[in-house]
Design a protein around this motif. Structure first.
Motif, PDB file in Angstrom:
ATOM      1  N   LEU A   1       2.545  -1.367  -1.665  1.00 14.06           N
ATOM      2  CA  LEU A   1       1.345  -0.280  -1.786  1.00 14.06           C
ATOM      3  C   LEU A   1       1.000   0.568  -0.259  1.00 14.06           C
ATOM      4  N   ILE A   2       1.227  -0.060   0.564  1.00 12.22           N
ATOM      5  CA  ILE A   2       1.082   0.275   1.958  1.00 12.22           C
ATOM      6  C   ILE A   2       2.529   1.453   2.322  1.00 12.22           C
ATOM      7  N   ASN A   3       3.395   0.896   2.117  1.00 14.37           N
ATOM      8  CA  ASN A   3       4.006   1.559   2.375  1.00 14.37           C
ATOM      9  C   ASN A   3       5.232   2.630   1.895  1.00 14.37           C
ATOM     10  N   SER A   4       4.560   2.435  -0.003  1.00 16.87           N
ATOM     11  CA  SER A   4       4.260   3.929  -0.710  1.00 16.87           C
ATOM     12  C   SER A   4       4.040   5.340   0.401  1.00 16.87           C
ATOM     13  N   ILE A   5       3.512   5.797   0.848  1.00 19.41           N
ATOM     14  CA  ILE A   5       2.371   6.486   1.295  1.00 19.41           C
ATOM     15  C   ILE A   5       2.945   6.741   2.789  1.00 19.41           C
TER      16      ILE A   5
ATOM     17  N   THR B   1       6.737   7.289   4.829  1.00 19.60           N
ATOM     18  CA  THR B   1       7.630   8.704   5.202  1.00 19.60           C
ATOM     19  C   THR B   1       8.925   7.169   5.425  1.00 19.60           C
ATOM     20  N   ARG B   2      10.331   7.905   5.096  1.00 19.16           N
ATOM     21  CA  ARG B   2      11.301   6.852   5.023  1.00 19.16           C
ATOM     22  C   ARG B   2      11.353   6.290   6.443  1.00 19.16           C
TER      23      ARG B   2
ATOM     24  N   LEU C   1       5.361  -3.152   8.129  1.00 20.42           N
ATOM     25  CA  LEU C   1       3.909  -4.062   8.151  1.00 20.42           C
ATOM     26  C   LEU C   1       2.866  -2.435   8.679  1.00 20.42           C
ATOM     27  N   ALA C   2       3.361  -2.057   9.072  1.00 21.77           N
ATOM     28  CA  ALA C   2       2.159  -1.176  10.355  1.00 21.77           C
ATOM     29  C   ALA C   2       1.842  -0.447   9.016  1.00 21.77           C
TER      30      ALA C   2
ATOM     31  N   SER D   1       3.108   9.626  10.494  1.00 26.84           N
ATOM     32  CA  SER D   1       3.153   8.995   8.588  1.00 26.84           C
ATOM     33  C   SER D   1       3.313   9.138   7.457  1.00 26.84           C
ATOM     34  N   LEU D   2       2.101   9.613   7.170  1.00 24.14           N
ATOM     35  CA  LEU D   2       1.829   9.110   6.098  1.00 24.14           C
ATOM     36  C   LEU D   2       1.991  10.792   5.272  1.00 24.14           C
ATOM     37  N   THR D   3       2.179  10.302   3.752  1.00 27.21           N
ATOM     38  CA  THR D   3       2.873  10.851   2.382  1.00 27.21           C
ATOM     39  C   THR D   3       3.171  11.117   1.560  1.00 27.21           C
ATOM     40  N   PHE D   4       3.556  11.485   0.191  1.00 24.54           N
ATOM     41  CA  PHE D   4       2.894  11.624  -0.222  1.00 24.54           C
ATOM     42  C   PHE D   4       4.429  11.838  -2.080  1.00 24.54           C
ATOM     43  N   VAL D   5       5.052  11.921  -0.958  1.00 24.89           N
ATOM     44  CA  VAL D   5       6.441  12.923  -1.023  1.00 24.89           C
ATOM     45  C   VAL D   5       7.135  12.624  -2.217  1.00 24.89           C
ATOM     46  N   GLY D   6       7.082  10.703  -2.286  1.00 25.47           N
ATOM     47  CA  GLY D   6       7.581   9.337  -3.319  1.00 25.47           C
ATOM     48  C   GLY D   6       6.610   9.362  -4.865  1.00 25.47           C
ATOM     49  N   PHE D   7       5.563   9.353  -4.839  1.00 25.38           N
ATOM     50  CA  PHE D   7       4.637   9.909  -5.894  1.00 25.38           C
ATOM     51  C   PHE D   7       5.074  11.230  -6.282  1.00 25.38           C
ATOM     52  N   GLN D   8       5.265  12.236  -5.340  1.00 25.39           N
ATOM     53  CA  GLN D   8       4.814  13.248  -6.537  1.00 25.39           C
ATOM     54  C   GLN D   8       7.420  13.919  -6.478  1.00 25.39           C
ATOM     55  N   LYS D   9       7.587  13.082  -6.538  1.00 26.37           N
ATOM     56  CA  LYS D   9       8.759  13.106  -6.953  1.00 26.37           C
ATOM     57  C   LYS D   9       9.274  12.161  -8.053  1.00 26.37           C
ATOM     58  N   VAL D  10       8.998  11.118  -8.291  1.00 29.37           N
ATOM     59  CA  VAL D  10       8.463  10.925  -9.397  1.00 29.37           C
ATOM     60  C   VAL D  10       7.950  11.330  -9.866  1.00 29.37           C
ATOM     61  N   LEU D  11       6.771  12.455 -10.555  1.00 27.54           N
ATOM     62  CA  LEU D  11       5.881  12.303 -10.953  1.00 27.54           C
ATOM     63  C   LEU D  11       6.356  13.856 -11.709  1.00 27.54           C
TER      64      LEU D  11
END
Length: 272
Positions: free
Chosen positions: A26-30, A32-33, A41-42, A48-58
């Motif tokens: 959950l932490i790493n899903s939001i 950046t690469r 672990l941070a 570093s906050l991004t929702f590009v993964g969710f945007q691409k998936v949906l």
């Protein structure tokens, strides 16, 4: 008091250990690469906050279709497992007939022998029935996979139901079907919740049978849909982690709903 603190400490440590992989996803899903690889672990920061993964998936995939397929397959399989498993358990525990013990032994073999050993035979059967690339094939396989465990667990609980309740219902003229649905099933709800949790998670997380029986884009499940983001040379980790995060949410919700009944079922089984 000291023993209780030690027990609670051990349980807390196990809880952290069990939830750590989910929290890490959950932490790493939001993030950046670059942030994922720099410090997985941070917690995400403003940079570093991004929702590009969710945007691409949906937006760029049929993930909602895959999600719906997994939900349909899991819920239908769970319904049939609980219904047929409870009916078979009622027959084995309540009635004495020729072959009762042999049938129970046969179901026990279903627990010990992995269903994947019969993949070739299952595929041949589905080809003959023209069920390849259909959700029906997955529902049938997962129902067959979960039934032995369901029958064994539910039959043990049904044997603990006082015979006086069933005899009283029969004296009042209640039929066997009504006794099953109105007397027995309400009394074994904790056991059914236990069976539900133990059978729905393998069905939801399975990759093997969707890959073999339903690999088309129209019938893909969530676990198979995630594989499109994993390449031989490049893996889109933002999309992979976002898809896994979306996939794990239903299981967490269902587990939260069944948790009280699950704990009651496990503790009751331990006492018995």
């Amino acid at each position: 008091m000291k023993n209780r603190l030690m027990v609670h400490g051990a349980l807390m440590a196990y809880t952290v250990l069990a939830l750590f992989p989910i929290a890490l996803i959950l932490i790493n899903s939001i993030k950046t690469r670059e942030a994922i690889f720099d410090d997985p672990l941070a917690l995400p920061t403003m940079e570093s906050l991004t929702f590009v993964g969710f945007q691409k998936v949906l937006a760029s995939t049929n993930f909602l279709l895959y999600f719906g397929n997994s939900l349909i397959v899991t819920l239908l399989a769970l319904f049939f497992i609980l219904l047929f498993g409870a009916m078979a358990a009622w027959a084995l525990s309540e009635y004495r007939f020729m072959g009762n013990r042999l049938l129970a032994l046969f179901l026990a073999f279903g627990i010990m022998i992995p269903i994947r050993l019969g993949t070739v035979s299952i595929l041949e059967l589905m080809v003959r029935l023209e069920l390849v690339n259909t959700l029906t094939a997955l529902v049938l396989v997962y129902t067959a996979q979960g039934l032995p465990l369901a029958v064994m667990i539910l039959s043990e609980f049904m044997r603990q139901v006082p015979s006086e309740l069933k005899d009283a219902a029969r004296c009042d003229g209640v039929g066997e079907i009504s006794i099953f649905f109105k007397v027995i099933l309400p009394l074994i709800r904790p056991a059914m919740a236990t069976v539900a949790v133990f059978t729905m998670i393998p069905a939801w997380n399975d990759l093997w049978f969707p890959l073999i029986l339903a690999p088309s884009d129209r019938t893909r499940t969530v676990t198979l849909g995630v594989q499109q983001f994993i390449g031989q040379y490049v893996t889109d980790w933002n999309s992979v982690l976002a898809a896994l995060s979306l996939a794990v949410i239903p299981m967490l919700i269902l587990y939260a709903l069944f948790s009280r009944q699950l704990i009651r079922g496990l503790t009751a089984g331990a006492v018995k």
